[in-house]
Scaffold this active site. Structure first.
Site, PDB file in Angstrom:
ATOM      1  N   HIS A   1       0.956  -1.105   0.160  1.00  0.00           N
ATOM      2  CA  HIS A   1      -0.128   0.061  -0.020  1.00  0.00           C
ATOM      3  C   HIS A   1       0.833   1.362   0.061  1.00  0.00           C
ATOM      4  CE1 HIS A   1      -2.003   3.236   2.032  1.00  0.00           C
ATOM      5  NE2 HIS A   1      -3.126   2.792   1.179  1.00  0.00           N
TER       6      HIS A   1
ATOM      7  N   ARG B   1      29.613  -3.960 -17.768  1.00  0.00           N
ATOM      8  CA  ARG B   1      30.564  -4.425 -17.102  1.00  0.00           C
ATOM      9  C   ARG B   1      30.095  -5.614 -16.091  1.00  0.00           C
ATOM     10  NH1 ARG B   1      30.724   0.969 -15.886  1.00  0.00           N
ATOM     11  NH2 ARG B   1      32.185   2.159 -17.011  1.00  0.00           N
TER      12      ARG B   1
ATOM     13  N   GLU C   1      42.818  -2.196 -26.265  1.00  0.00           N
ATOM     14  CA  GLU C   1      43.439  -1.471 -25.205  1.00  0.00           C
ATOM     15  C   GLU C   1      44.991  -1.625 -24.860  1.00  0.00           C
ATOM     16  OE1 GLU C   1      41.361  -2.677 -21.786  1.00  0.00           O
ATOM     17  OE2 GLU C   1      41.260  -4.795 -22.371  1.00  0.00           O
TER      18      GLU C   1
ATOM     19  N   GLY D   1      39.621   0.814 -25.231  1.00  0.00           N
ATOM     20  CA  GLY D   1      39.663   1.120 -23.792  1.00  0.00           C
ATOM     21  C   GLY D   1      40.681   2.331 -23.820  1.00  0.00           C
ATOM     22  N   SER D   2      40.416   3.501 -23.905  1.00  0.00           N
ATOM     23  CA  SER D   2      41.250   4.427 -23.601  1.00  0.00           C
ATOM     24  C   SER D   2      41.964   4.818 -22.397  1.00  0.00           C
ATOM     25  CB  SER D   2      40.673   5.920 -24.041  1.00  0.00           C
ATOM     26  OG  SER D   2      39.574   6.398 -23.124  1.00  0.00           O
ATOM     27  N   ASN D   3      41.432   4.072 -21.537  1.00  0.00           N
ATOM     28  CA  ASN D   3      42.271   4.366 -20.240  1.00  0.00           C
ATOM     29  C   ASN D   3      43.474   3.414 -20.047  1.00  0.00           C
ATOM     30  OD1 ASN D   3      40.268   5.807 -19.049  1.00  0.00           O
ATOM     31  ND2 ASN D   3      39.184   4.339 -17.946  1.00  0.00           N
ATOM     32  N   ASP D   4      43.288   2.131 -20.645  1.00  0.00           N
ATOM     33  CA  ASP D   4      44.552   1.102 -20.542  1.00  0.00           C
ATOM     34  C   ASP D   4      45.456   1.406 -21.778  1.00  0.00           C
ATOM     35  OD1 ASP D   4      44.612  -0.381 -18.101  1.00  0.00           O
ATOM     36  OD2 ASP D   4      43.127  -1.653 -19.069  1.00  0.00           O
TER      37      ASP D   4
ATOM     38  N   CYS E   1      34.798   2.990 -25.552  1.00  0.00           N
ATOM     39  CA  CYS E   1      34.214   2.875 -24.205  1.00  0.00           C
ATOM     40  C   CYS E   1      34.860   3.565 -23.124  1.00  0.00           C
ATOM     41  CB  CYS E   1      33.623   1.384 -23.913  1.00  0.00           C
ATOM     42  SG  CYS E   1      35.074   0.463 -23.659  1.00  0.00           S
TER      43      CYS E   1
END
Length: 810
Positions: free
Chosen positions: A434, A524, A694, A715-718, A765
């Site tokens: 409710h 992920r 990556e 994967g631009s970070n790695d 990504c």
């Protein structure tokens, strides 16, 4: 004499009608509840939807009762000066109105008509058959107003005298305090509304289970899901929020094509069950549920899927009749004697169906503080104010507008103050109780099923109630600043470059899917494994060999329902992935297989027994190299089985797989061979497999990788870390980490060119396009196929991309 002919021809004069003679066209005659039951009996029973038989007193019967006793003038005078804001006056007038009704006997004609109809029901089901007696107001169950629970229901009613008494009490319940207040708020005249009473064969769910289901997600408004709640015993406990029920989520599109897409199963505590009070002084009573039963689901998978199919049939029928999409709010019950399932009520859903579909409204906290209480979030808003703990319905007059209502549970008697609350927090209840239904209708954030709110929160304490952070609602200490954003989704440009979304938390999927998108560029698995599963996969595979310690005990508790422990991992992972895939279906959802580093795997329960201690886990045993290793392939097998379940059993073939940290093409082939052992064969049933781009080797050998995989995701970070020789976790070199560096851009340019040459899809990504508009421009100029972004960056980047493509001007 009992009228049994079709309502449209003789119904205007009938005092009682069989349910199988009425339909939605008779709403004004028998109310929404009974008209809906009749409609389903007539139109859907041939499609397998079970509805118990019964009869209904008509609006004609109610008005005949009121007029023959001369009650209309007295009631009109009683409500002439009503002020519903005055709780004490509302109580007094409600009590007087109900007394008038109850002290006035039924006319003989009405009593005889009910007696004849009940006798006919007994001939069908047995002497003194047990029935449910439910009120059905003639203004009930309209698309924009839910009168559910405003009037009374009586269960386990035996014998004619008890049936007549229950009918009489239903008539009086048209003037409960909550019903009077609700009508006044919605602008209905108290004397223009009549009451029909439905008398229906009881379903013996006191010996089994019952609950509520919606043919739409109640929080996000996602149209393609059925939400089912279930608890043991009669259904009033679920409706009233007396228990925290089990919850199930089923995906409609693939369900209707023969698959078994149960996206989520959440175990409720189900402490009590409402049963017949055999030999007692009341019709029903609550009894404790044994712990073993509480730890099991109240429904099996086949029953969940049967109910979900019925929800689809009911929704489709009502949508066809009304000529517009009509999501439904449905009550169901399982008979413990026959084992059959039944639908006992169905009404249009009244909140999400009325929302503006082209307006995206989002709330976000600017600061956070100590979390005091958590529970199931209702709605997606934020509320704040001083706490008011009220445990007794007779103390509602203590509540002040703008306070946060904290209580054990609510029922319709609480509605006069609920509309004044800035937020509502309850100890008990699930998403269909409710408190949840009314909070949604009022647009007020609520957190239900906290278990401890009434003991932790104190009256006068300032709090912020946040339902804007996924399925878990949080009560924070103090008044915190927050912002509200409204975005009109009309007239947004369509870009050549696909704009996809990065997502890890399944609880956010339905809400995020409302943002304009072309699918998911990165789903992920790490969030699902760390937060939903919590256990290292090999600790489940080798559970019997684990040391007898606290960690094994914790794993045993988490996997209590599973004799075969690895199946726990498969089911939980499949449900998480499937929820994300369903939210965006049929758009592509790229699922990256697990990319924990060894130190992160070790932090999972039981993980330390199976993981090496590496000096530099960032560059160590991660990604592809784990999957085919003898030390981990049994764990990877569980991931593969989960994905196979999502695609083959649930029908979510929009899932594309992606391999992370794949150092060489040969590694890629080994991973594909490992996947094939578990039925995941690239090219079969449309399965595509991408690789993360990556590593410098992914770029330099892009042509060779194109022979192994169907696409790339940068994967631009790695890639930045490895191109520049940086440890991205090191603060000492953080100022040198920049995706806009010419070396990184050169690698990205080469990767896109190679993918295009070999007709392979390529996207990105990483975080860079969200952070740097000039990097997004660079990617578009290079002809990248897709840019995957965090949800909060999508609209901003979409407009930037459109500008670069020349679709809109700056």
């Amino acid at each position: 004499m009992l009228q049994t002919t079709v309502a449209q021809t003789t119904g205007k004069q009938a005092l009682v009608l069989d349910l199988d003679t009425v339909s939605l066209a008779d709403l004004g005659l028998v109310g929404g509840k009974n008209a809906s039951l009749g409609e389903m009996i007539q139109q859907l029973s041939t499609q397998g939807v079970n509805v118990p038989g019964g009869f209904a007193t008509t609006a004609t019967a109610y008005r005949y009762f009121i007029e023959s006793a001369g009650l209309e003038a007295e009631l009109r005078q009683l409500f002439a000066d009503l002020d519903i804001e005055d709780v004490n006056q509302l109580r007094q007038k409600g009590r007087q109105a109900r007394s008038l009704i109850l002290q006035t006997p039924f006319p003989d004609e009405l009593e005889n008509a009910i007696a004849a109809a009940y006798d006919k029901l007994c001939q069908r089901y047995g002497f003194d058959t047990d029935v449910a007696v439910r009120s059905s107001a003639t203004a009930e169950d309209l698309p924009d107003a839910s009168f559910a629970g405003q009037q009374e229901t009586y269960l386990n009613v035996h014998g004619l005298a008890a049936v007549l008494d229950a009918c009489h009490r239903c008539f009086a319940s048209l003037f409960t305090d909550r019903a009077i207040s609700y009508r006044q708020i919605k602008g209905f005249s108290h004397l223009d509304i009549a009451l029909s009473v439905g008398v229906q064969k009881m379903v013996r769910s006191d010996l089994a289970s019952s609950g509520v289901m919606f043919s739409i997600d109640t929080e996000s408004g996602f149209k393609d899901a059925v939400l089912i709640t279930a608890a043991y015993g009669l259904g009033e406990n679920v409706v009233q929020g007396m228990v925290n029920p089990d919850e199930y989520l089923v995906f409609k599109p693939t369900l209707q094509t023969g698959f078994r897409p149960i996206l989520e199963k959440r175990l409720g505590t189900k402490e009590l069950k409402l049963v017949y009070d055999v030999g007692g002084s009341k019709q029903t009573k609550n009894v404790p549920v044994p712990l073993d039963d509480r730890m099991q689901f109240a429904l099996n998978d086949d029953e969940v899927l049967q109910l979900a199919r019925w929800a689809c049939l009911i929704e489709n029928h009502y949508s066809q009749v009304r000529g517009t999409f009509t999501p439904m709010d449905i009550e169901w019950a399982k008979d413990g004697i026959s084992g059959e399932m039944f639908i006992v009520q169905a009404r249009p859903e009244t909140v999400q169906s009325q929302k503006h579909q082209n307006l995206l409204k989002s709330y976000a906290l600017k600061e956070r503080s100590q979390v005091l209480v958590t529970g199931r979030s209702i709605g997606e808003a934020i509320g704040q104010g001083k706490v008011r703990v009220i445990l007794d319905v007779h103390k509602l007059d203590q509540f002040k507008a703008g306070e946060v209502l904290v209580t054990y549970k609510t029922d319709p008697d609480w509605e006069p103050i609920m509309k004044k609350a800035s937020a509502i927090v309850t100890n008990q209840g699930g998403r269909t109780c409710h408190a949840a239904i009314i909070a949604r209708e009022l647009g007020i954030p609520a957190i239900v099923g906290t278990g401890n709110a009434i003991s932790v929160l104190k009256s006068g304490q300032e709090v912020t109630v946040s339902c804007a952070e996924g399925e878990e609602g949080k009560v924070y200490q103090g008044i915190l600043p927050y912002e509200v954003q409204e975005v009109t989704l009309e007239d947004l440009p369509r870009t050549r470059t696909q704009i996809t979304i990065n997502l890890g938390n399944p609880a956010e999927a339905f809400g995020v899917a409302a943002i304009p998108n072309d699918g998911v560029g990165l789903a992920r698995l790490e969030f699902i494994i760390a937060n939903h599963i919590k256990v290292h996969p090999l600790a489940l595979v080798h559970f019997d060999k684990l040391p007898e310690d606290a960690i094994k005990d914790e794993i045993a508790t988490l996997t209590y329902q599973y004799e075969h422990k690895p199946q726990y991992f498969v089911d939980k992972l499949a449900q998480g992935v499937a929820t994300i895939a369903a939210a965006f279906y049929p758009k592509p959802v790229i699922v990256r297989l697990s990319d924990f580093k060894s130190n992160e795997y070790a932090n999972l329960l039981g993980g330390r027994d199976f993981e090496p201690q590496e000096e530099n886990p960032m560059l160590g045993w991660r990604g592809a190299s784990r999957y085919y290793s003898d030390r981990y392939r049994e764990g990877f097998a569980l991931e593969c089985q989960a994905i196979a379940k999502v695609r083959e059993e649930m029908g979510l073939t929009n899932v594309i797989l992606m391999i992370p940290f794949c150092r060489t093409p040969e590694e890629g082939r080994k991973v594909l061979a490992e996947m094939a052992k578990h039925g995941l064969i690239r090219g079969e049933n449309g399965l595509q497999v991408y690789v993360m781009c990556e590593l410098p080797s992914n770029v330099l050998l892009a042509e060779e990788f194109s022979q192994v995989f169907d696409g790339f995701s940068i994967g631009s970070n790695d890639l930045t870390q490895l191109a520049l020789g940086l440890d991205r976790d090191s603060a000492m070199v953080a100022d040198l980490f920049d995706e806009r560096n010419d070396a990184v851009k050169k690698l990205v340019q080469m990767a896109i060119a190679a993918a295009k040459k070999h007709n392979r899809k390529i996207g990105i990504c990483g975080q860079a396009p969200s952070d740097y508009p000039e990097f997004a421009r660079f990617l578009v100029e290079q002809g990248i196929d897709s840019i995957s972004l965090n949800p909060d960056s999508v609209l901003k980047t979409l407009l930037q991309v459109a500008e670069v493509e020349g679709i809109v001007k700056s």
